[in-house]
Write a protein that holds these residues in place. Structure first.
Motif, mmCIF file in Angstrom:
data_model
loop_
_atom_site.group_PDB
_atom_site.id
_atom_site.type_symbol
_atom_site.label_atom_id
_atom_site.label_comp_id
_atom_site.label_asym_id
_atom_site.label_seq_id
_atom_site.Cartn_x
_atom_site.Cartn_y
_atom_site.Cartn_z
ATOM 1 N N LEU A 18 -41.007 -18.113 -24.278
ATOM 2 C CA LEU A 18 -41.118 -19.542 -24.009
ATOM 3 C C LEU A 18 -40.410 -20.346 -25.097
ATOM 4 C CD1 LEU A 18 -44.784 -19.804 -22.746
ATOM 5 C CD2 LEU A 18 -42.730 -20.403 -21.497
ATOM 6 N N LEU B 219 -33.253 -25.114 -23.486
ATOM 7 C CA LEU B 219 -33.311 -26.374 -22.753
ATOM 8 C C LEU B 219 -32.877 -27.544 -23.620
ATOM 9 C CD1 LEU B 219 -36.511 -25.937 -20.594
ATOM 10 C CD2 LEU B 219 -34.189 -26.306 -19.802
ATOM 11 N N LEU C 7 -27.954 -25.471 -17.263
ATOM 12 C CA LEU C 7 -29.263 -25.828 -16.739
ATOM 13 C C LEU C 7 -29.704 -24.837 -15.659
ATOM 14 C CD1 LEU C 7 -31.587 -27.719 -16.790
ATOM 15 C CD2 LEU C 7 -30.367 -29.270 -15.281
ATOM 16 N N ALA C 8 -28.771 -24.449 -14.811
ATOM 17 C CA ALA C 8 -29.125 -23.509 -13.744
ATOM 18 C C ALA C 8 -29.567 -22.176 -14.329
ATOM 19 C CB ALA C 8 -27.934 -23.318 -12.811
ATOM 20 N N SER D 88 -31.009 -21.779 -17.221
ATOM 21 C CA SER D 88 -32.357 -21.946 -17.757
ATOM 22 C C SER D 88 -33.386 -21.931 -16.654
ATOM 23 C CB SER D 88 -32.462 -23.270 -18.523
ATOM 24 O OG SER D 88 -31.450 -23.335 -19.470
ATOM 25 N N VAL D 89 -32.986 -22.442 -15.481
ATOM 26 C CA VAL D 89 -33.919 -22.410 -14.355
ATOM 27 C C VAL D 89 -34.262 -20.979 -14.001
ATOM 28 C CG1 VAL D 89 -34.108 -22.830 -11.892
ATOM 29 C CG2 VAL D 89 -33.277 -24.620 -13.382
ATOM 30 N N SER E 232 -36.660 -19.596 -16.553
ATOM 31 C CA SER E 232 -38.026 -20.094 -16.456
ATOM 32 C C SER E 232 -38.724 -19.510 -15.240
ATOM 33 C CB SER E 232 -38.048 -21.621 -16.417
ATOM 34 O OG SER E 232 -37.485 -22.073 -15.216
ATOM 35 N N ASN E 233 -37.958 -19.332 -14.149
ATOM 36 C CA ASN E 233 -38.568 -18.709 -12.972
ATOM 37 C C ASN E 233 -39.049 -17.310 -13.278
ATOM 38 O OD1 ASN E 233 -38.316 -20.820 -11.269
ATOM 39 N ND2 ASN E 233 -36.464 -20.101 -10.259
ATOM 40 N N ILE F 162 -39.948 -16.058 -16.199
ATOM 41 C CA ILE F 162 -41.136 -16.073 -17.053
ATOM 42 C C ILE F 162 -42.365 -16.385 -16.220
ATOM 43 C CG2 ILE F 162 -42.256 -17.259 -18.968
ATOM 44 C CD1 ILE F 162 -39.558 -17.730 -20.177
ATOM 45 N N ALA F 163 -42.231 -17.414 -15.355
ATOM 46 C CA ALA F 163 -43.389 -17.814 -14.553
ATOM 47 C C ALA F 163 -43.805 -16.704 -13.605
ATOM 48 C CB ALA F 163 -43.057 -19.085 -13.773
ATOM 49 N N ALA G 155 -45.712 -14.014 -15.431
ATOM 50 C CA ALA G 155 -47.067 -14.448 -15.779
ATOM 51 C C ALA G 155 -47.961 -14.424 -14.551
ATOM 52 C CB ALA G 155 -47.023 -15.850 -16.381
ATOM 53 N N GLN G 156 -47.398 -14.831 -13.409
ATOM 54 C CA GLN G 156 -48.184 -14.819 -12.179
ATOM 55 C C GLN G 156 -48.629 -13.410 -11.820
ATOM 56 O OE1 GLN G 156 -49.349 -17.107 -10.203
ATOM 57 N NE2 GLN G 156 -48.387 -18.928 -11.020
ATOM 58 N N ILE H 66 -46.837 -19.413 -5.130
ATOM 59 C CA ILE H 66 -45.836 -19.353 -6.182
ATOM 60 C C ILE H 66 -44.576 -20.028 -5.679
ATOM 61 C CG2 ILE H 66 -44.566 -17.839 -7.717
ATOM 62 C CD1 ILE H 66 -46.618 -15.688 -6.866
ATOM 63 N N GLY H 67 -43.891 -20.705 -6.540
ATOM 64 C CA GLY H 67 -42.679 -21.440 -6.169
ATOM 65 C C GLY H 67 -41.601 -20.548 -5.586
#
Lengths: 330, 348
Positions: free
Chosen positions: B262, B269, B299-300, B302-303, B306-307, B309-310, B313-314, B347-348
């Motif tokens: 993180l 970012l 930015l893409a 980093s997206v 982050s996806n 990592i999330a 965790a899920q 989840i996204g």
């Protein structure tokens, strides 16, 4: 009572199963796979059914708790009876350099049951470790046991050496010790992954599959318990109070997590995870917004280039139109 | 019935029962010498296409890498060449500890390697050294600049040689082994088409090193193999360690690593913040240029990070919730907190 094989050739060197050693042994999967690989290779090389396999066990020993973590192969001297001691010392020191916490704690071989030959070999190891262990892979048991499918035990047995006093003579015998299988997290993942053939697939899918497999095992074991209890109630099976007590203790310990601090910790953890998910989707939306703005500016600037200077008022209308379009999004 | 009879027959008559999948373990010195003489890899830089690793070698590598965290560790691989594939049969560790930027075998390690190798010959492991492995704890499987030059050197002098990289931290979070096998191109050779590799999230501090050398090597396809006996044993093992699968929680064991990921994403970012104002949309390309990978803006990327990592965790949370549901229901109450499960599944 020790096995009374009174013909003088072969006295069994294993004490009967009513006596067990007091050691608690934890066996990791890596030694198991190492030993089987060593055995297979020797089988291929020598083309016999039961080649003589010999190797050393590495691990840690804390009092009565022993943990077997790794293994390496050993060589025999040319006469086939004595171990190549210099090789053992060299290898052991080499492993000490890389894994300082592991020590020599025993040896392994492949055989159906221990024999007097193993007793002799065992005595050669006592110089390196006060109470070496013997771990045996039983290949024949494995082959036959898998036919009926009910054999769920690993074909390994662990033995400790002890002295048996009988008729005022003492001799060394082996006594069997029970073991459990322990894994570290990384080891479990590696073993699991190789068991599935090392493929990939989306990680959510494989993660859920492992969880499902574990839960299914739990379910199966619970079903076995239920079956036992129902048959006891129906007076079909002998009542073993020990087992029934254990089952009721298990039930009494449910629900396992009513503890207040546990609940708080658990909730905090799940909140943290959901927060991460929120942040991830926020990042994604900013990125999408950024792309939208880029594309929008691309459209508007190219229109300006085409219509040149006369587009002062037109430019303003187009900007208004553009922003109105964005406004429609709300 | 017939099955038991067959098995008893084969045992009594000393028939060597091996399945064809075990043949790979056999050491054939003649075939070995022959292929070393021909050395087809010296003519074709792209000769090796895949790397087969045995279960034992893999587990030893992962355990060694795990024990060395946070340092990089390294070791050697023994095996042979079979067709266009490098087969790794065993691995052993070297007493070398890398610092953050260099993992190089010094004189002491070379001595150890030679002594170990000679010992192996007498203990019944006659295979040659065909590669080396090292770990990248937490920053993915790729070759750094130093790794590339080490490997180019190796390939010049001791070909056939393969470089294997393993990441124990990623292994723990992803729940599957993160491993890669690579071969470098010889100097002054540029590959005809730059195959775009799968995106990997790499920490900010290493990303330059990765980018500069990415075209000097190519990845081999990694396959795992095991003997028939090992397959049986693994099935039996599962009967014992399924308990560990349920009881271990990736969320708890990977806390430190998740936090560092993180923090790294945060840095990326903030770097993006400055550059995002200047991004431009690209017009849709014609078909001819679809070979070139579209350069994504920061930015893409980093997206994607982050996806990832999330999602990881899920996964950990799903495991925890499953356990909670199983173990916390009061028998007879019938009230289960299924709403919680429903939420976590969105989840996204």
């Amino acid at each position: 009572m020790s096995a009374m094989d009174t013909d003088h050739e072969e006295l069994s060197v294993v004490l009967s199963s009513t006596t067990t050693s007091g050691l608690s042994i934890a066996l990791h999967p890596l030694p198991i796979l190492n030993i089987s690989e060593h055995f297979i290779r020797l089988k291929l090389e020598k083309q016999t059914h039961l080649p003589f396999t010999l190797g050393a066990l590495l691990g840690t020993q804390n009092g009565r708790e022993v943990e077997i973590v790794n293994t390496f192969e050993l060589a025999l001297e040319d006469d086939g009876e004595a171990i190549d001691h210099s090789f053992l010392v060299n290898r052991r020191d080499q492993y000490k350099q890389v894994f300082p916490s592991l020590e020599f704690i025993g040896w392994y071989t492949v055989a159906p049951i221990p024999t007097s030959r193993h007793i002799e070999l065992h005595s050669q190891f006592t110089g390196y470790c006060s109470t070496p262990l013997l771990l045996i892979l039983q290949p024949t048991a494995n082959l036959i046991g898998s036919v009926d499918g009910t054999s769920q035990n690993l074909p390994f047995k662990a033995y400790e050496q002890t002295i048996e006093i009988k008729d005022r003579t003492s001799r060394s015998v082996f006594v069997e010790a029970s073991y459990t299988v322990e894994t570290g997290e990384a080891e479990r993942i590696a073993v699991d992954w190789t068991a599935k053939g090392g493929g990939s697939g989306t990680s959510l899918e494989s993660h859920l599959q492992t969880q499902r497999a574990a839960v299914k095992m739990l379910h199966d074991r619970i079903l076995v318990l239920i079956q036992y209890v129902t048959s006891v109630i129906a007076a079909e099976a002998p009542t073993d109070h020990g087992i029934l007590r254990a089952i009721s203790a298990l039930l009494a310990s449910l629900p396992a997590s009513e503890n207040k601090t546990f609940r708080e910790e658990f909730n905090t953890e799940s909140e943290d995870v959901q927060l991460t998910a929120l942040l991830a989707s926020l990042t994604k939306s900013t990125s999408i917004l950024n792309d939208l703005v880029d594309k929008h500016s691309l459209l508007t600037t190219s229109r300006e280039d085409r219509f040149g200077a006369g587009g002062g008022a037109a430019r303003r209308t187009r900007l208004q139109m553009g922003s109105a379009r964005i406004g429609d999004w709300h | 019935m017939a099955n038991t009879a067959l098995k008893t027959f084969s045992i009594e008559n000393d028939i060597v029962e091996l399945s064809p999948q075990d043949d790979i373990y056999k050491f054939d010195p003649e075939a070995d010498r022959k292929i070393n003489r021909e050395s087809p890899w010296s003519k074709d830089p792209h000769y090796f296409k895949s790397c087969k690793i045995s279960a034992v070698a893999l587990i030893k590598m992962v355990m060694h890498a795990r024990s060395g965290v946070p340092y990089e560790i390294m070791g050697m691989l023994q095996g042979k060449v079979v067709g266009t594939s490098l087969v790794i049969l065993d691995s052993f560790a070297l007493p070398v500890q890398g610092t953050e930027t260099r993992v190089n075998a010094g004189a002491e390690a070379t001595e150890y390697m030679v002594a170990y190798y000679q010992g192996s010959q007498s203990a019944g492991r006659p295979e040659n050294l065909v590669g080396w492995y090292h770990s990248h704890p937490g920053y993915g499987c790729w070759l750094s600049g130093i790794d590339v030059s080490t490997q180019m050197n190796n390939q010049k002098h001791t070909d056939p040689f393969v470089a294997v990289v393993v990441d124990p931290n990623r292994t723990m979070t992803a729940g599957k082994v993160d491993i890669g096998a690579f071969r470098t191109y010889p100097e002054n050779y540029t590959p005809a088409n730059v195959a775009s590799s799968e995106y990997q999230s790499i920490p900010l501090s290493k990303i330059e090193d990765f980018g500069v050398h990415a075209n000097q090597y190519y990845p081999l396809e990694v396959e795992i193999f095991k003997s028939s006996l090992e397959t049986q044993l693994l099935d039996l093992l599962w009967n014992k360690y399924w308990v560990n699968t349920l009881s271990q929680s990736p969320l708890v064991s990977n806390r430190a690593y998740a936090v560092s990921q993180l923090a790294d994403l945060n840095q990326k970012l903030s770097k993006v913040q400055s550059s995002v104002a200047g991004t431009k949309a690209s017009l849709p390309q014609k078909e001819s240029s679809k070979e070139e990978k579209k350069k994504e803006n920061e930015l893409a990327k980093s997206v994607k990070d982050s996806n990832k990592i999330a999602a990881e965790a899920q996964h950990g949370l799903i495991a925890q919730i499953i356990k909670d549901v199983i173990f916390s229901i009061r028998p007879g109450s019938g009230k289960t907190d299924t709403s919680q499960i429903g939420e976590s599944m969105n989840i996204g």
